[in-house]
Write a protein that holds these residues in place. Structure first.
Motif, mmCIF file in Angstrom:
data_model
loop_
_atom_site.group_PDB
_atom_site.id
_atom_site.type_symbol
_atom_site.label_atom_id
_atom_site.label_comp_id
_atom_site.label_asym_id
_atom_site.label_seq_id
_atom_site.Cartn_x
_atom_site.Cartn_y
_atom_site.Cartn_z
ATOM 1 N N UNK A 1 0.861 -1.180 0.000
ATOM 2 C CA UNK A 1 0.000 0.000 0.000
ATOM 3 C C UNK A 1 0.897 1.229 0.000
ATOM 4 N N UNK A 2 0.519 2.228 -0.813
ATOM 5 C CA UNK A 2 1.307 3.453 -0.871
ATOM 6 C C UNK A 2 0.370 4.654 -0.826
ATOM 7 N N UNK A 3 0.586 5.481 0.182
ATOM 8 C CA UNK A 3 -0.183 6.721 0.328
ATOM 9 C C UNK A 3 0.526 7.789 -0.489
ATOM 10 N N UNK A 4 -0.233 8.473 -1.353
ATOM 11 C CA UNK A 4 0.358 9.429 -2.282
ATOM 12 C C UNK A 4 -0.494 10.695 -2.391
ATOM 13 N N UNK A 5 0.052 11.667 -3.133
ATOM 14 C CA UNK A 5 -0.717 12.799 -3.634
ATOM 15 C C UNK A 5 -0.335 12.976 -5.094
ATOM 16 N N UNK A 6 -1.198 13.640 -5.835
ATOM 17 C CA UNK A 6 -0.885 13.925 -7.236
ATOM 18 C C UNK A 6 0.272 14.914 -7.291
ATOM 19 N N UNK A 7 1.023 14.864 -8.363
ATOM 20 C CA UNK A 7 2.120 15.798 -8.606
ATOM 21 C C UNK A 7 3.243 15.716 -7.590
ATOM 22 N N UNK A 8 3.397 14.559 -6.973
ATOM 23 C CA UNK A 8 4.460 14.340 -5.990
ATOM 24 C C UNK A 8 5.573 13.544 -6.661
ATOM 25 N N UNK A 9 6.728 14.167 -6.830
ATOM 26 C CA UNK A 9 7.847 13.501 -7.482
ATOM 27 C C UNK A 9 8.343 12.278 -6.730
ATOM 28 N N UNK A 10 8.350 12.359 -5.412
ATOM 29 C CA UNK A 10 8.789 11.216 -4.608
ATOM 30 C C UNK A 10 7.809 10.051 -4.731
ATOM 31 N N UNK A 11 6.519 10.367 -4.808
ATOM 32 C CA UNK A 11 5.499 9.322 -4.993
ATOM 33 C C UNK A 11 5.717 8.628 -6.331
ATOM 34 N N UNK A 12 5.962 9.425 -7.361
ATOM 35 C CA UNK A 12 6.203 8.881 -8.703
ATOM 36 C C UNK A 12 7.416 7.946 -8.681
ATOM 37 N N UNK A 13 8.508 8.386 -8.051
ATOM 38 C CA UNK A 13 9.729 7.566 -7.998
ATOM 39 C C UNK A 13 9.496 6.262 -7.248
ATOM 40 N N UNK A 14 8.764 6.338 -6.131
ATOM 41 C CA UNK A 14 8.493 5.134 -5.343
ATOM 42 C C UNK A 14 7.640 4.150 -6.138
ATOM 43 N N UNK A 15 6.601 4.652 -6.807
ATOM 44 C CA UNK A 15 5.735 3.776 -7.613
ATOM 45 C C UNK A 15 6.519 3.167 -8.772
ATOM 46 N N UNK A 16 7.402 3.960 -9.366
ATOM 47 C CA UNK A 16 8.221 3.465 -10.475
ATOM 48 C C UNK A 16 9.114 2.317 -10.013
ATOM 49 N N UNK A 17 9.751 2.455 -8.853
ATOM 50 C CA UNK A 17 10.608 1.392 -8.327
ATOM 51 C C UNK A 17 9.790 0.137 -8.043
ATOM 52 N N UNK A 18 8.632 0.306 -7.428
ATOM 53 C CA UNK A 18 7.779 -0.852 -7.154
ATOM 54 C C UNK A 18 7.383 -1.557 -8.453
ATOM 55 N N UNK A 19 7.035 -0.781 -9.472
ATOM 56 C CA UNK A 19 6.679 -1.366 -10.773
ATOM 57 C C UNK A 19 7.871 -2.102 -11.374
ATOM 58 N N UNK A 20 9.054 -1.497 -11.281
ATOM 59 C CA UNK A 20 10.264 -2.138 -11.816
ATOM 60 C C UNK A 20 10.558 -3.458 -11.110
#
Length: 87
Positions: free
Chosen positions: A5-24
């Protein structure tokens, strides 16, 4: 596969990076957007021990921290085993 589970907000660069790593790493995850929902933000803060920044990441219900923490786990070789664990 672990429940992520990942708590995020839109337009958050750190959220994007974390989701990208999880996807990778091939991890499926549930994204919880706290940008406009105070109750979800309060839930995140409670679960994350008072931390208010996003992202806040949980693997099988255990708080692993934010983006930098996730990358540190990966660099230490500890993320993949966490993601593969099934509880």
């Amino acid at each position: 596969m672990a429940k992520v589970e990942i708590y995020t907000t839109m337009l958050c660069g750190y959220c994007y990076r974390a989701k990208k790593l999880l996807e990778e790493r091939g991890a499926a995850f549930t994204e919880i957007d706290v940008m406009t929902d105070g109750k979800l933000r309060d839930e995140m803060r409670r679960r994350a021990g008072g931390r208010t920044s996003v992202p806040q990441i949980f693997i099988d219900g255990e708080h692993v921290g934010g983006c930098d923490d996730l990358y540190a786990l990966d660099q230490a070789g500890k993320l993949k085993p966490l993601l593969q664990a099934s509880h």
